[in-house]
Write an enzyme that holds these catalytic residues in place. Structure first.
Site, short mmCIF file in Angstrom:
data_model
loop_
_atom_site.label_atom_id
_atom_site.label_comp_id
_atom_site.label_asym_id
_atom_site.label_seq_id
_atom_site.Cartn_x
_atom_site.Cartn_y
_atom_site.Cartn_z
N ASP A 188 0.86 -1.15 -0.22
CA ASP A 188 -0.04 0.08 0.13
C ASP A 188 0.95 1.46 -0.09
O ASP A 188 0.49 2.00 -0.92
CB ASP A 188 -0.82 -0.03 1.34
CG ASP A 188 -1.44 -1.31 1.48
OD1 ASP A 188 -1.59 -2.11 0.64
OD2 ASP A 188 -2.25 -1.43 2.61
N GLU A 423 4.53 -8.77 11.74
CA GLU A 423 4.24 -8.35 10.43
C GLU A 423 5.16 -8.09 9.56
O GLU A 423 4.97 -8.35 8.20
CB GLU A 423 3.00 -7.17 10.65
CG GLU A 423 2.62 -6.69 9.50
CD GLU A 423 1.34 -5.66 9.42
OE1 GLU A 423 1.50 -4.89 10.70
OE2 GLU A 423 0.79 -4.93 8.57
C1 9WN Z 1 -5.40 -2.35 3.74
C2 9WN Z 1 -3.71 -7.24 5.97
C3 9WN Z 1 -3.46 -6.15 4.80
C4 9WN Z 1 -2.45 -6.86 3.88
C5 9WN Z 1 -1.80 -5.41 3.16
C6 9WN Z 1 -0.95 -4.68 4.02
C7 9WN Z 1 -2.08 -4.04 5.16
C8 9WN Z 1 -4.53 -2.97 5.01
C9 9WN Z 1 -4.02 -1.75 5.81
O1 9WN Z 1 -2.84 -5.12 5.91
O2 9WN Z 1 -3.24 -3.24 4.26
O3 9WN Z 1 -5.56 -3.70 3.04
O4 9WN Z 1 -5.09 -1.39 6.74
O5 9WN Z 1 -3.02 -1.13 5.96
O6 9WN Z 1 -0.48 -3.47 3.42
O7 9WN Z 1 -0.82 -6.15 2.12
O8 9WN Z 1 -3.15 -7.57 2.84
O9 9WN Z 1 -2.71 -8.11 6.47
#
Ligand code: 9WN
Length: 465
Positions: A188, A423
């Site tokens: 992201d 994470e």
């Molecule tokens: C938005 C869940 C997700 C991953 C993504 C990561 C993060 C979310 C956030 O978490 O994104 O989708 O709230 O930041 O970047 O890769 O799937 O683990």
């Protein structure tokens, strides 16, 4: 720091905890069990308490090692929330959770108003389609009649997912799918999105109207800024306003990018479907043909012979984004990537920018270490992530570099042995960052532990041969 016991097991003493491979497996399994939620696994109990699309794929691979039934439940629960035209939503919301458990929550996405949306509340975006390879790997790891029945159920849905991306998302017309939001890339906050995001009109003050959930559970200095979030929200609002329809995106949507990872995943999905097809009585031929076309389009549209790596293409400017991020290395997962690009990517990965080697202290960072905007603590702008390293490792194995794949494997195992199932990780110190007890870290650790390099049987996990 690690030492080896007389029987070849590695004992890791860094971080105060002695851990051998068995203890690491137990830690990973306990993490997955703790995050299991009736029919899916939450990425993190605190930060991400719903079901996420590409997380579920990685997690299914982990479950296939310890509870194959859960691998199939994970994938089927996600695909039960598939939209009519094949879109697999990036979040499936758990209705049992209180309002405010995650921002933006179901009330923000308002999927019920969109045509073809499922009964469950979901987001309207997608994530990299890594599910077909995950289903194939889970089945190969643990073949069974129940697994075969699940593959039969999944196959037409995986095909519909690919069809959605190939038809509705080929906005550039060149044979690649585009992402309409950085959240769709899975990376992201990558510097790859900085320039295109800077062109998205937004005001950080709009965030006063919302309560961010992430900064209540993670260090705000490691997360995207309020201005980033204002832009994320503006992009969702623009897509939602058109009820997530994809027609005329080129005329109205402010963020349209062809991402190397997303499209490499799409190509790898066709290869996996070609393996699954004969098992379910389908023809693998069309999948092989589509896979070849995607690889050709990826090289033609996203490879830069000057930098020797892949870059996202911004459809608004029709230019490649110059940032050299780890996204550029991921087309290695394509078995039919031409030798020229394979050697260029191995050179790029082995350069000081990423530090790949047969013996390496830490896994690949998410961004070029030598870039002025490299940030070792901020999410996707420097830290190391298990899923990306796992993908690159598979690519190295595919392209005959077991030496480098072993280096990566060692460094991945070492990282979790040192810091736990976080994470993401500091790319230099290996310190755990973001959410602790993170599902895909645990799942992919189980997978790399089980996947010992040839000739390493009985040797220490992580001991480079
Ligand atoms: C938005 C869940 C997700 C991953 C993504 C990561 C993060 C979310 C956030 O978490 O994104 O989708 O709230 O930041 O970047 O890769 O799937 O683990």
């Amino acid at each position: 720091m690690s030492t080896h016991t007389a029987d070849g097991r590695r004992t890791d003493t860094a971080g105060g905890g002695a851990r051998d491979a068995g203890a690491l497996r137990r830690l990973a399994a306990a993490t997955l069990h703790a995050n299991w939620e009736h029919d899916h696994t939450v990425p993190s109990r605190t930060l991400y308490p719903h079901q996420w699309s590409w997380d579920s794929a990685f997690v299914a691979i982990g479950w296939s090692h310890i509870r194959p039934d859960r691998a199939w439940r994970e994938l089927t629960s996600l695909f039960r929330a598939q939209w009519a035209a094949g879109r697999v939503p990036h979040i499936v919301f758990n209705p049992a959770l209180p309002v405010g458990s995650y921002f933006p929550g179901p009330e923000f996405w308002h999927s019920a108003a969109a045509e073809g949306a499922p009964a469950a509340a979901t987001s309207g975006l997608v994530q990299p389609p890594v599910h077909a390879p995950a289903a194939w790997l889970a089945y190969r790891r643990s073949p069974s009649p129940a697994g075969l029945a699940a593959l039969r159920w999944l196959y037409p849905r995986l095909v519909a997912q690919q069809r959605y991306l190939a038809t509705r998302r080929d906005v550039g017309g060149g044979g690649l799918a585009c992402v309409v939001h950085p959240w769709e890339s899975g990376l992201d906050n990558s510097p790859a999105w900085d320039a295109p995001m800077a062109a998205v009109p937004a005001d950080a003050a709009v965030m006063r109207a919302y309560r961010r959930h992430d900064t209540a559970h993670a260090d705000a200095a490691h997360r995207p800024t309020d201005l980033d979030y204002a832009r994320y929200v503006a992009l969702v609002a623009s897509y939602r306003e058109h009820r997530y329809r994809d027609g005329a995106l080129a005329d109205r949507h402010p963020f349209l990018l062809e991402c190397p990872l997303f499209n490499a995943a799409t190509g790898a999905a066709e290869h996996a479907l070609a393996r699954i097809a004969p098992l379910v009585g389908a023809d693998p031929g069309p999948h092989r043909e589509r896979a070849a076309r995607i690889t050709e389009a990826l090289v033609r549209r996203l490879y830069d012979p000057v930098t020797g790596t892949f870059h996202p293409r911004d459809l608004r400017t029709d230019r490649l984004v110059p940032a050299r991020t780890v996204l550029g290395l991921t087309p290695l997962v394509l078995p039919d990537l031409p030798a020229r690009q394979v050697s260029a990517l191995v050179a790029e990965a082995s350069s000081p920018r990423f530090g790949l080697a047969a013996r390496m202290a830490r896994p690949l960072p998410s961004h070029d270490r030598t870039a002025p905007d490299f940030e070792p603590l901020r999410y996707w702008r420097g830290p190391s992530w298990m899923n990306i390293n796992w993908l690159v490792r598979r690519g190295l194995l595919r392209h005959g570099r077991p030496d480098l794949a072993a280096g990566l494997r060692d460094s991945m195992i070492e990282l979790v042995a040192r810091s736990g199932c976080h994470e993401y990780f500091h790319p230099d110190t290996g310190a755990g960052l973001g959410s602790p007890a993170f599902s895909w870290t645990a799942a992919l650790l189980l997978d790399v532990l089980a996947d010992e390099p040839p000739g390493a049987a009985g040797k220490a996990p992580g001991a480079a041969g």
